[in-house]
Design a protein around this motif. Structure first.
Motif, PDB file in Angstrom:
ATOM      1  N   UNK A 242       0.876  -1.176   0.000  1.00 54.38           N
ATOM      2  CA  UNK A 242       0.000   0.000   0.000  1.00 54.38           C
ATOM      3  C   UNK A 242       0.914   1.227   0.000  1.00 54.38           C
ATOM      4  N   UNK A 243       1.098   1.846  -1.169  1.00 55.21           N
ATOM      5  CA  UNK A 243       2.096   2.913  -1.301  1.00 55.21           C
ATOM      6  C   UNK A 243       1.778   4.129  -0.457  1.00 55.21           C
ATOM      7  N   UNK A 244       0.511   4.395  -0.219  1.00 58.68           N
ATOM      8  CA  UNK A 244       0.145   5.556   0.606  1.00 58.68           C
ATOM      9  C   UNK A 244       0.569   5.383   2.063  1.00 58.68           C
ATOM     10  N   UNK A 245       0.931   4.145   2.442  1.00 61.80           N
ATOM     11  CA  UNK A 245       1.327   3.889   3.838  1.00 61.80           C
ATOM     12  C   UNK A 245       2.826   3.985   4.046  1.00 61.80           C
ATOM     13  N   UNK A 246       3.580   4.161   2.971  1.00 60.64           N
ATOM     14  CA  UNK A 246       5.043   4.084   3.069  1.00 60.64           C
ATOM     15  C   UNK A 246       5.619   5.207   3.927  1.00 60.64           C
ATOM     16  N   UNK A 247       6.437   4.825   4.889  1.00 61.31           N
ATOM     17  CA  UNK A 247       7.244   5.773   5.668  1.00 61.31           C
ATOM     18  C   UNK A 247       8.701   5.523   5.288  1.00 61.31           C
ATOM     19  N   UNK A 248       9.383   6.531   4.761  1.00 60.30           N
ATOM     20  CA  UNK A 248      10.764   6.391   4.317  1.00 60.30           C
ATOM     21  C   UNK A 248      11.740   6.648   5.468  1.00 60.30           C
ATOM     22  N   UNK A 249      12.983   6.255   5.257  1.00 57.85           N
ATOM     23  CA  UNK A 249      14.015   6.439   6.275  1.00 57.85           C
ATOM     24  C   UNK A 249      14.253   7.909   6.601  1.00 57.85           C
ATOM     25  N   UNK A 250      14.012   8.790   5.636  1.00 57.30           N
ATOM     26  CA  UNK A 250      14.379  10.206   5.800  1.00 57.30           C
ATOM     27  C   UNK A 250      13.201  11.107   6.126  1.00 57.30           C
ATOM     28  N   UNK A 251      12.151  10.567   6.711  1.00 51.31           N
ATOM     29  CA  UNK A 251      10.966  11.383   6.991  1.00 51.31           C
ATOM     30  C   UNK A 251      10.882  11.908   8.416  1.00 51.31           C
ATOM     31  N   UNK A 252      11.714  11.441   9.327  1.00 53.28           N
ATOM     32  CA  UNK A 252      11.530  11.785  10.743  1.00 53.28           C
ATOM     33  C   UNK A 252      12.827  12.177  11.443  1.00 53.28           C
TER      34      UNK A 252
END
Length: 392
Positions: A242-252
């Protein structure tokens, strides 16, 4: 009289703050062994000399180095010329000998003593490779630069960082022009600062899915985040990611609270569609283990974790083997409740290792001792081999 007393107090205060530093060892078999396996000690205010004592009995030599009161050291050195037997106490022509040398500069007792001629090196000491000027998260202080006999002291100054390997805070330039040890580094302790990029792939469904997911998400807020430690990406999946759920390494950044918040906002329970693990692994490799998603370079280990309360519907063996060939570790965290049973053989085809399969009767909500041991074995062996030296 008052001025003199004040100067003495001030002088004593300065000595206390910047006491002499001397090499220290007990009962070493050679000067080199003493320097390689000894340590650098900060002397007490009343110890103004670095002392080297060499005892010889037949062919057996014993070397001792350390801090010494200046007067006591000088008195010991004067005993070198005291008559003993057919020559002196410090000699090269008798079975037994005791020689003492003193000096009064930082790290000056490294190497062979210079006050006894026959202990001086027969050949000129060779220089060692230059010490790097940059020592991330700390500093280096070298006595005699990189010349033979030089001693370098390493200190970590950043919060939570320490020298690795532990207690290896000094290095000595040996007579042959090589450093006694590999250069140490400053790193956070591991555990709890595990250095790896982890992708978490979630699939929870059924009547207990919401609670199981909520309990599971709490675990990841307790693992320390940093540019030279753990970083996480995540998504949930069914038949496809589910691409809308993706949290990337560089988001936080390194904000664990923000990371958990993003997970809670984006990860959902799935009550329709299948569970296609192979497609999820392929997506993780193609879209998240890349610099654009914040993944770090090959110095940093990689892992994929499948976190679920359901069996895979597909045969993910082939794509899982490809991931493992790339050096990616695969873990499976499963929750078995109400009599549900996982297909162990199918899961083992994915992880490739029994030790990477963790099944709970209740939701995964803590790092178990077995899991911590496994993480230690994979990610805490030698931080200097893969620690990122170029981060801020």
């Amino acid at each position: 009289m008052k001025i003199v007393s004040f100067c003495i107090i001030v002088a004593s205060f300065i000595v206390c703050i910047k006491g002499l530093k001397c090499m220290n060892c007990y009962s070493s078999g050679s000067f080199e062994d003493c320097d390689v396996n000894g340590k650098l000690n900060q002397c007490m205010p009343n110890q103004g000399s670095c002392e080297t004592v060499v005892r010889r009995s037949g062919s057996q030599m014993t070397v001792m180095k350390g801090c010494k009161n200046s007067r006591a050291c000088r008195d010991n050195q004067m005993q070198n010329t005291r008559y003993s037997g057919r020559s002196t106490q410090c000699n090269a022509d008798q079975i037994n000998s005791v020689c003492t040398c003193c000096c009064n500069k930082d790290m000056c007792n490294a190497g062979a003593p210079t006050c006894v001629e026959y202990y001086r090196p027969a050949q000129p000491l060779q220089d060692c490779p230059q010490v790097p000027q940059n020592f991330p998260h700390g500093n280096i202080e070298c006595h005699n630069e990189n010349r033979g006999g030089a001693v370098c002291e390493y200190q970590c100054t950043a919060k939570d960082y320490g020298v690795w390997p532990p207690k290896r805070t000094t290095n000595v330039c040996l007579a042959n022009g090589t450093w006694a040890h590999e250069e140490p580094c400053c790193t956070r302790p591991c555990p709890p600062y595990f250095l790896f990029d982890a992708i978490m792939m979630f699939h929870f469904g059924g009547p207990n899915g919401e609670q199981q997911l909520e309990n599971t998400l709490q675990v990841f807020g307790g693992v320390p985040l940093a540019e030279d430690a753990f970083k996480e990406a995540a998504f949930y999946f069914s038949g496809e990611p589910i691409e809308s759920s993706v949290m990337k390494f560089n988001e936080y950044g390194a904000n664990a609270t923000r990371m958990v918040q993003l997970l809670k906002e984006r990860i959902r329970v799935v009550n329709e569609g299948g569970m296609n693990v192979g497609a999820a692994i392929q997506y993780a490799m193609d879209n998240l283990f890349i610099p654009e998603a914040g993944a770090r370079d090959d110095r940093v280990p990689k892992s994929i974790s499948i976190i679920t309360n359901r069996n895979p519907d597909d045969n993910a063996k082939e794509i899982a083997e490809e991931a493992r060939r790339r050096g990616i570790l695969i873990y499976f965290f499963g929750t078995e409740e109400d009599g549900y049973i996982f297909d162990h053989e199918k899961i083992l085809d994915i992880t490739g290792e029994e030790e990477h399969i963790y099944i709970w009767g209740q939701a995964f909500n803590t790092l178990t001792p077995d899991l911590v041991t496994d993480l230690n074995n994979h990610f805490c062996q030698n931080p200097c081999d893969h620690v990122l030296h170029d981060h801020n």
